[in-house]
Design a protein around this motif. Structure first.
Motif, PDB file in Angstrom:
ATOM      1  N   VAL A 134      12.596   6.033   0.406  1.00  0.00           N
ATOM      2  CA  VAL A 134      11.557   5.905  -0.596  1.00  0.00           C
ATOM      3  C   VAL A 134      10.646   4.754  -0.161  1.00  0.00           C
ATOM      4  O   VAL A 134      11.088   3.596  -0.089  1.00  0.00           O
ATOM      5  N   LYS A 135       9.394   5.076   0.123  1.00  0.00           N
ATOM      6  CA  LYS A 135       8.461   4.068   0.621  1.00  0.00           C
ATOM      7  C   LYS A 135       7.769   3.400  -0.563  1.00  0.00           C
ATOM      8  O   LYS A 135       6.627   3.715  -0.904  1.00  0.00           O
ATOM      9  N   ALA A 136       8.476   2.457  -1.189  1.00  0.00           N
ATOM     10  CA  ALA A 136       7.947   1.795  -2.378  1.00  0.00           C
ATOM     11  C   ALA A 136       6.728   0.947  -2.055  1.00  0.00           C
ATOM     12  O   ALA A 136       5.774   0.880  -2.837  1.00  0.00           O
ATOM     13  N   VAL A 137       6.764   0.263  -0.917  1.00  0.00           N
ATOM     14  CA  VAL A 137       5.614  -0.500  -0.415  1.00  0.00           C
ATOM     15  C   VAL A 137       5.450  -0.101   1.043  1.00  0.00           C
ATOM     16  O   VAL A 137       6.408  -0.172   1.813  1.00  0.00           O
ATOM     17  N   ASP A 138       4.236   0.290   1.421  1.00  0.00           N
ATOM     18  CA  ASP A 138       4.066   0.906   2.741  1.00  0.00           C
ATOM     19  C   ASP A 138       2.837   0.364   3.458  1.00  0.00           C
ATOM     20  O   ASP A 138       1.786   0.985   3.499  1.00  0.00           O
ATOM     21  N   GLY A 139       2.965  -0.863   3.982  1.00  0.00           N
ATOM     22  CA  GLY A 139       1.904  -1.437   4.798  1.00  0.00           C
ATOM     23  C   GLY A 139       0.817  -2.135   4.022  1.00  0.00           C
ATOM     24  O   GLY A 139      -0.376  -1.927   4.279  1.00  0.00           O
ATOM     25  N   VAL A 140       1.192  -2.991   3.078  1.00  0.00           N
ATOM     26  CA  VAL A 140       0.230  -3.683   2.212  1.00  0.00           C
ATOM     27  C   VAL A 140      -0.189  -5.017   2.846  1.00  0.00           C
ATOM     28  O   VAL A 140       0.663  -5.773   3.323  1.00  0.00           O
ATOM     29  N   SER A 141      -1.486  -5.295   2.824  1.00  0.00           N
ATOM     30  CA  SER A 141      -2.016  -6.554   3.365  1.00  0.00           C
ATOM     31  C   SER A 141      -3.034  -7.142   2.390  1.00  0.00           C
ATOM     32  O   SER A 141      -3.926  -6.426   1.925  1.00  0.00           O
ATOM     33  N   PHE A 142      -2.900  -8.431   2.096  1.00  0.00           N
ATOM     34  CA  PHE A 142      -3.867  -9.126   1.251  1.00  0.00           C
ATOM     35  C   PHE A 142      -3.653 -10.632   1.377  1.00  0.00           C
ATOM     36  O   PHE A 142      -2.635 -11.080   1.915  1.00  0.00           O
ATOM     37  N   ASP A 143      -4.618 -11.400   0.874  1.00  0.00           N
ATOM     38  CA  ASP A 143      -4.532 -12.863   0.854  1.00  0.00           C
ATOM     39  C   ASP A 143      -4.668 -13.369  -0.572  1.00  0.00           C
ATOM     40  O   ASP A 143      -5.353 -12.752  -1.391  1.00  0.00           O
ATOM     41  N   VAL A 144      -4.039 -14.505  -0.843  1.00  0.00           N
ATOM     42  CA  VAL A 144      -4.276 -15.253  -2.074  1.00  0.00           C
ATOM     43  C   VAL A 144      -4.717 -16.649  -1.648  1.00  0.00           C
ATOM     44  O   VAL A 144      -3.958 -17.378  -0.996  1.00  0.00           O
ATOM     45  N   ARG A 145      -5.942 -16.998  -2.010  1.00  0.00           N
ATOM     46  CA  ARG A 145      -6.483 -18.291  -1.594  1.00  0.00           C
ATOM     47  C   ARG A 145      -6.053 -19.387  -2.547  1.00  0.00           C
ATOM     48  O   ARG A 145      -5.579 -19.127  -3.650  1.00  0.00           O
ATOM     49  N   GLU A 146      -6.228 -20.607  -2.124  1.00  0.00           N
ATOM     50  CA  GLU A 146      -5.856 -21.746  -2.960  1.00  0.00           C
ATOM     51  C   GLU A 146      -6.694 -21.761  -4.238  1.00  0.00           C
ATOM     52  O   GLU A 146      -7.918 -21.651  -4.186  1.00  0.00           O
ATOM     53  N   GLY A 147      -6.018 -21.881  -5.377  1.00  0.00           N
ATOM     54  CA  GLY A 147      -6.695 -21.930  -6.660  1.00  0.00           C
ATOM     55  C   GLY A 147      -7.179 -20.590  -7.179  1.00  0.00           C
ATOM     56  O   GLY A 147      -7.813 -20.530  -8.228  1.00  0.00           O
ATOM     57  N   GLU A 148      -6.871 -19.510  -6.486  1.00  0.00           N
ATOM     58  CA  GLU A 148      -7.368 -18.186  -6.847  1.00  0.00           C
ATOM     59  C   GLU A 148      -6.305 -17.401  -7.617  1.00  0.00           C
ATOM     60  O   GLU A 148      -5.105 -17.609  -7.450  1.00  0.00           O
TER      61      GLU A 148
END
Length: 421
Positions: A32-46
């Motif tokens: 079961v591919k619950a998460v399949d190649g996710v990419s993202f950033d969270v910046r400081e204070g964001e």
């Protein structure tokens, strides 16, 4: 592989696949591919929001990046270091700097411990063992979240749901983390209490300089709190944008459908809302190409045919139903009944397409659903099922994973050799 630059948290190609076991020997027969190649950033204070339907992988993304569950693949960089390679000592420090608030405050506490003991427990684990100092820190954080220092001596059952969520926030913030992951933090609360908790989160973020990842299915919450939004579908990110840009100019049909699902005080103001057909696919066996194409109202028709906007959707629904064996030929005695059952017009605008569909309808009436499925598949293959779209920049200035925004979709004409045979 980039480490995310100046981002506090940078997720690259994150995967979480759960094995499916069957048979007497419980052998692995799939995933079961619950998460399949996710990419993202969270910046400081964001504050970055992750949204999507239930089961799309939002919460699993959160628990995997925090290593509450071990990721199957990918990298998670925190302050430039790969969390997935941490040993025990580094992981302990990461736990101090990255905290999580869970959805249900009613199940988040040990009922045998006072609130003060629950909030102080992380301090004990991370080396602050002086009881007087612990009590000072706990009193301060309880007051910061809108409770009284005297509440430390009370038990969880003495608090309302909103108060328990304030306590949960206090426990998550008592170590002064840099990142807060909030998984549906207000979904179990009354609307009036939701507003109070969201305002509190906003104030705490400003006061403490927090970065935050907010998981939610409520787009109203996301619009109020988040700086940017990532939209997830079937374990993948399909669009990422600044919050107002997403609401004003969604670039993925799934995002449009989510926005159209927001209740309006005056239903007449909704106009032509985007409606989805079918159900969310099985993550154990996701569709080829774009995972959204079996439900997409803007699925791209094959070249070589002329379909007015949206009219290919009904033809594809007919084809997919035939391929799944969901066409009950015995209950469809004639062509008119078949067309009515699948929303097909009496005649398609394109004569070539009509000849194929008409022949497939006749196959169904004759009881040969497999022949109809083969005929429709040969004629009406779409780029949306052939190629998986990349998350790439659109004309709106933010990325979406949709062939509608690909400059060259490489849509080759469908194989039409003898489509009526």
């Amino acid at each position: 592989m980039t480490d995310g630059g100046d981002a506090l948290l940078s997720v690259r190609g994150l995967e979480k696949h759960y094995p499916v076991r069957s048979g007497l020997l419980r052998r692995v027969t799939g995933h079961v591919k619950a998460v399949d190649g996710v990419s993202f950033d969270v910046r400081e204070g964001e504050t970055l929001g992750l949204v999507g339907e239930s089961g799309c992988g939002k919460s699993t993304t959160a628990t995997s990046l925090l290593r509450l569950e071990e990721p199957t693949g990918g990298e998670v960089y925190f302050d430039g270091e790969d969390v997935t390679e941490y040993g025990d000592a580094d992981e302990r420090e990461f736990r101090r700097r990255a905290q999580m608030v869970f959805q249900d405050p009613n199940s988040a506490f040990d009922p045998r411990m006072t609130v003060g003991e629950s909030v102080a427990e992380p301090l004990e684990i991370h080396g602050l063992t002086d009881a007087d100092r612990q009590r000072e820190v706990v009193a301060d954080i309880l007051e910061r979240v809108g409770l009284s220092a005297d509440d430390a001596d009370r038990y969880p059952h003495e608090f309302s749901g909103g108060q328990k969520q304030r306590v949960a926030l206090a426990r998550a913030l008592v170590l002064n983390p840099d990142l807060l992951v909030a998984d549906e933090p207000v979904s179990a609360l009354d609307v009036s209490v939701q507003a109070e908790i969201l305002a509190l989160l906003d104030d705490l973020q400003d006061d403490l300089g927090l970065s935050m990842l907010l998981i939610s299915h409520d787009l109203g919450v996301v619009r109020q709190v988040c700086d940017r939004v990532g939209v997830m579908y079937l374990g993948e990110l399909v669009e990422v944008a600044e919050t107002e840009a997403l609401f004003e100019a969604p670039q993925h049909p799934y995002t449009e459908a989510l926005l159209d699902s927001i209740p309006e005080p005056d239903p007449r103001s909704r106009g032509d809302a985007v409606e989805l057909t079918g159900d969310v696919p099985d993550p154990q066996n996701p569709p080829a190409g774009c995972s959204f194409h079996p439900r997409c109202p803007r699925v791209i028709p094959p070249e070589g045919f002329s379909f007015p906007d949206g009219s290919f959707r009904e033809v594809l629904d007919f084809r997919l139903a035939a391929e799944r064996g969901d066409v009950d030929a015995e209950s469809l005695p004639d062509a008119a009944a078949v067309r009515e059952a699948f929303g097909l017009p009496d005649a398609l605008a394109d004569d070539d397409a009509e000849r194929v569909v008409s022949a497939a309808v006749d196959d169904v009436v004759a009881g040969d659903v497999d022949a109809a499925a083969d005929r429709l598949a040969d004629a009406f293959a779409t780029v949306c099922e052939r190629d998986a779209p990349e998350l790439a920049e659109t004309d709106a200035g933010h990325p979406a994973a949709c062939h509608l925004h690909t400059e060259t979709t490489d849509r080759e004409p469908a194989e039409l050799s003898n489509p009526l045979d």
